[in-house]
Design a protein around this motif. Structure first.
Motif, PDB file in Angstrom:
ATOM      1  N   LEU A   1       0.831  -1.197   0.000  1.00  0.00           N
ATOM      2  CA  LEU A   1       0.000   0.000   0.000  1.00  0.00           C
ATOM      3  C   LEU A   1       0.872   1.256   0.000  1.00  0.00           C
ATOM      4  O   LEU A   1       0.591   2.212  -0.714  1.00  0.00           O
ATOM      5  N   GLY A   2       1.940   1.228   0.768  1.00  0.00           N
ATOM      6  CA  GLY A   2       2.865   2.354   0.788  1.00  0.00           C
ATOM      7  C   GLY A   2       3.504   2.578  -0.572  1.00  0.00           C
ATOM      8  O   GLY A   2       3.638   3.717  -1.034  1.00  0.00           O
ATOM      9  N   THR A   3       3.879   1.488  -1.227  1.00  0.00           N
ATOM     10  CA  THR A   3       4.461   1.576  -2.568  1.00  0.00           C
ATOM     11  C   THR A   3       3.434   2.105  -3.558  1.00  0.00           C
ATOM     12  O   THR A   3       3.738   2.971  -4.382  1.00  0.00           O
ATOM     13  N   PHE A   4       2.220   1.592  -3.477  1.00  0.00           N
ATOM     14  CA  PHE A   4       1.126   2.058  -4.331  1.00  0.00           C
ATOM     15  C   PHE A   4       0.921   3.563  -4.147  1.00  0.00           C
ATOM     16  O   PHE A   4       0.844   4.317  -5.126  1.00  0.00           O
ATOM     17  N   ASN A   5       0.844   4.007  -2.904  1.00  0.00           N
ATOM     18  CA  ASN A   5       0.652   5.432  -2.614  1.00  0.00           C
ATOM     19  C   ASN A   5       1.797   6.274  -3.148  1.00  0.00           C
ATOM     20  O   ASN A   5       1.579   7.366  -3.672  1.00  0.00           O
ATOM     21  N   LYS A   6       3.013   5.768  -3.025  1.00  0.00           N
ATOM     22  CA  LYS A   6       4.189   6.489  -3.537  1.00  0.00           C
ATOM     23  C   LYS A   6       4.078   6.670  -5.055  1.00  0.00           C
ATOM     24  O   LYS A   6       4.359   7.752  -5.581  1.00  0.00           O
TER      25      LYS A   6
ATOM     26  N   GLU B   1      -6.665  12.923   0.953  1.00  0.00           N
ATOM     27  CA  GLU B   1      -7.834  13.492   0.286  1.00  0.00           C
ATOM     28  C   GLU B   1      -8.312  12.615  -0.874  1.00  0.00           C
ATOM     29  O   GLU B   1      -9.339  12.896  -1.476  1.00  0.00           O
ATOM     30  N   ILE B   2      -7.574  11.564  -1.194  1.00  0.00           N
ATOM     31  CA  ILE B   2      -7.900  10.693  -2.325  1.00  0.00           C
ATOM     32  C   ILE B   2      -8.713   9.498  -1.825  1.00  0.00           C
ATOM     33  O   ILE B   2      -8.325   8.826  -0.878  1.00  0.00           O
ATOM     34  N   GLU B   3      -9.829   9.242  -2.480  1.00  0.00           N
ATOM     35  CA  GLU B   3     -10.702   8.131  -2.114  1.00  0.00           C
ATOM     36  C   GLU B   3     -10.717   7.089  -3.228  1.00  0.00           C
ATOM     37  O   GLU B   3     -10.419   7.400  -4.383  1.00  0.00           O
ATOM     38  N   ASP B   4     -11.095   5.862  -2.889  1.00  0.00           N
ATOM     39  CA  ASP B   4     -11.118   4.781  -3.870  1.00  0.00           C
ATOM     40  C   ASP B   4     -12.058   5.058  -5.039  1.00  0.00           C
ATOM     41  O   ASP B   4     -11.855   4.540  -6.132  1.00  0.00           O
TER      42      ASP B   4
ATOM     43  N   PHE C   1     -12.406   7.862  -6.565  1.00  0.00           N
ATOM     44  CA  PHE C   1     -11.891   8.942  -7.406  1.00  0.00           C
ATOM     45  C   PHE C   1     -11.351   8.403  -8.719  1.00  0.00           C
ATOM     46  O   PHE C   1     -10.699   7.372  -8.773  1.00  0.00           O
ATOM     47  N   GLY C   2     -11.619   9.149  -9.797  1.00  0.00           N
ATOM     48  CA  GLY C   2     -11.123   8.828 -11.123  1.00  0.00           C
ATOM     49  C   GLY C   2     -10.623  10.093 -11.801  1.00  0.00           C
ATOM     50  O   GLY C   2     -10.324  11.091 -11.140  1.00  0.00           O
ATOM     51  N   PRO C   3     -10.571  10.074 -13.117  1.00  0.00           N
ATOM     52  CA  PRO C   3     -10.074  11.246 -13.852  1.00  0.00           C
ATOM     53  C   PRO C   3     -10.877  12.530 -13.611  1.00  0.00           C
ATOM     54  O   PRO C   3     -10.319  13.618 -13.721  1.00  0.00           O
ATOM     55  N   ASP C   4     -12.151  12.401 -13.282  1.00  0.00           N
ATOM     56  CA  ASP C   4     -12.949  13.600 -13.022  1.00  0.00           C
ATOM     57  C   ASP C   4     -12.524  14.295 -11.731  1.00  0.00           C
ATOM     58  O   ASP C   4     -12.637  15.514 -11.610  1.00  0.00           O
ATOM     59  N   GLU C   5     -12.038  13.528 -10.767  1.00  0.00           N
ATOM     60  CA  GLU C   5     -11.631  14.096  -9.482  1.00  0.00           C
ATOM     61  C   GLU C   5     -10.123  14.362  -9.409  1.00  0.00           C
ATOM     62  O   GLU C   5      -9.680  15.206  -8.635  1.00  0.00           O
ATOM     63  N   ILE C   6      -9.349  13.638 -10.189  1.00  0.00           N
ATOM     64  CA  ILE C   6      -7.886  13.799 -10.183  1.00  0.00           C
ATOM     65  C   ILE C   6      -7.501  14.487 -11.487  1.00  0.00           C
ATOM     66  O   ILE C   6      -7.439  13.864 -12.553  1.00  0.00           O
ATOM     67  N   GLU C   7      -7.268  15.775 -11.397  1.00  0.00           N
ATOM     68  CA  GLU C   7      -7.046  16.609 -12.575  1.00  0.00           C
ATOM     69  C   GLU C   7      -5.894  16.115 -13.455  1.00  0.00           C
ATOM     70  O   GLU C   7      -5.956  16.174 -14.682  1.00  0.00           O
ATOM     71  N   ALA C   8      -4.846  15.599 -12.845  1.00  0.00           N
ATOM     72  CA  ALA C   8      -3.667  15.183 -13.606  1.00  0.00           C
ATOM     73  C   ALA C   8      -3.843  13.829 -14.297  1.00  0.00           C
ATOM     74  O   ALA C   8      -2.984  13.398 -15.058  1.00  0.00           O
ATOM     75  N   TRP C   9      -4.955  13.140 -14.047  1.00  0.00           N
ATOM     76  CA  TRP C   9      -5.196  11.816 -14.621  1.00  0.00           C
ATOM     77  C   TRP C   9      -5.683  11.980 -16.056  1.00  0.00           C
ATOM     78  O   TRP C   9      -6.846  12.239 -16.325  1.00  0.00           O
ATOM     79  N   ASP C  10      -4.769  11.842 -16.988  1.00  0.00           N
ATOM     80  CA  ASP C  10      -5.113  11.876 -18.408  1.00  0.00           C
ATOM     81  C   ASP C  10      -4.583  10.604 -19.059  1.00  0.00           C
ATOM     82  O   ASP C  10      -4.065   9.723 -18.372  1.00  0.00           O
ATOM     83  N   SER C  11      -4.710  10.485 -20.354  1.00  0.00           N
ATOM     84  CA  SER C  11      -4.329   9.236 -21.030  1.00  0.00           C
ATOM     85  C   SER C  11      -2.841   8.928 -20.886  1.00  0.00           C
ATOM     86  O   SER C  11      -2.460   7.768 -20.706  1.00  0.00           O
TER      87      SER C  11
ATOM     88  N   GLY D   1     -10.024   2.636  -6.793  1.00  0.00           N
ATOM     89  CA  GLY D   1     -10.479   1.320  -6.350  1.00  0.00           C
ATOM     90  C   GLY D   1     -10.297   0.262  -7.428  1.00  0.00           C
ATOM     91  O   GLY D   1      -9.903  -0.873  -7.139  1.00  0.00           O
ATOM     92  N   ASP D   2     -10.578   0.623  -8.677  1.00  0.00           N
ATOM     93  CA  ASP D   2     -10.364  -0.307  -9.791  1.00  0.00           C
ATOM     94  C   ASP D   2      -8.893  -0.694  -9.902  1.00  0.00           C
ATOM     95  O   ASP D   2      -8.566  -1.855 -10.169  1.00  0.00           O
TER      96      ASP D   2
END
Length: 80
Positions: free
Chosen positions: A4-9, A22-25, A27-37, A67-68
């Protein structure tokens, strides 16, 4: 470091997230602005390298939320 620590890093690094609390399972691209292709692929590559797995293309295309991502890692034997 735990998985989990590695995943978070990795999440923090790929998406430049300051506060992971502040990040929840859900959350996807709509909530995480930097999440693009591009960052999506960077994330997959980082996860594959770190956890020494190979994620199938169909699974990569189904990573819609944090979460996915966690569930997919579990599918490949990575306990998060």
């Amino acid at each position: 470091m735990s998985n989990l620590g590695t995943f978070n890093k990795i999440i923090k690094s790929v998406w430049s997230i300051e506060n992971l609390d502040e990040i929840e399972d859900g959350f996807g691209p709509d909530e995480i602005e930097a999440w693009d292709s591009l960052s999506h692929i960077e994330l997959v590559v980082a996860l594959e390298e770190e956890f020494e797995i190979s994620i199938a293309v169909q699974d990569v295309s189904r990573l819609y939320t944090i979460g996915d991502i966690k569930n997919t890692l579990r599918k490949y034997g990575v306990e998060i």
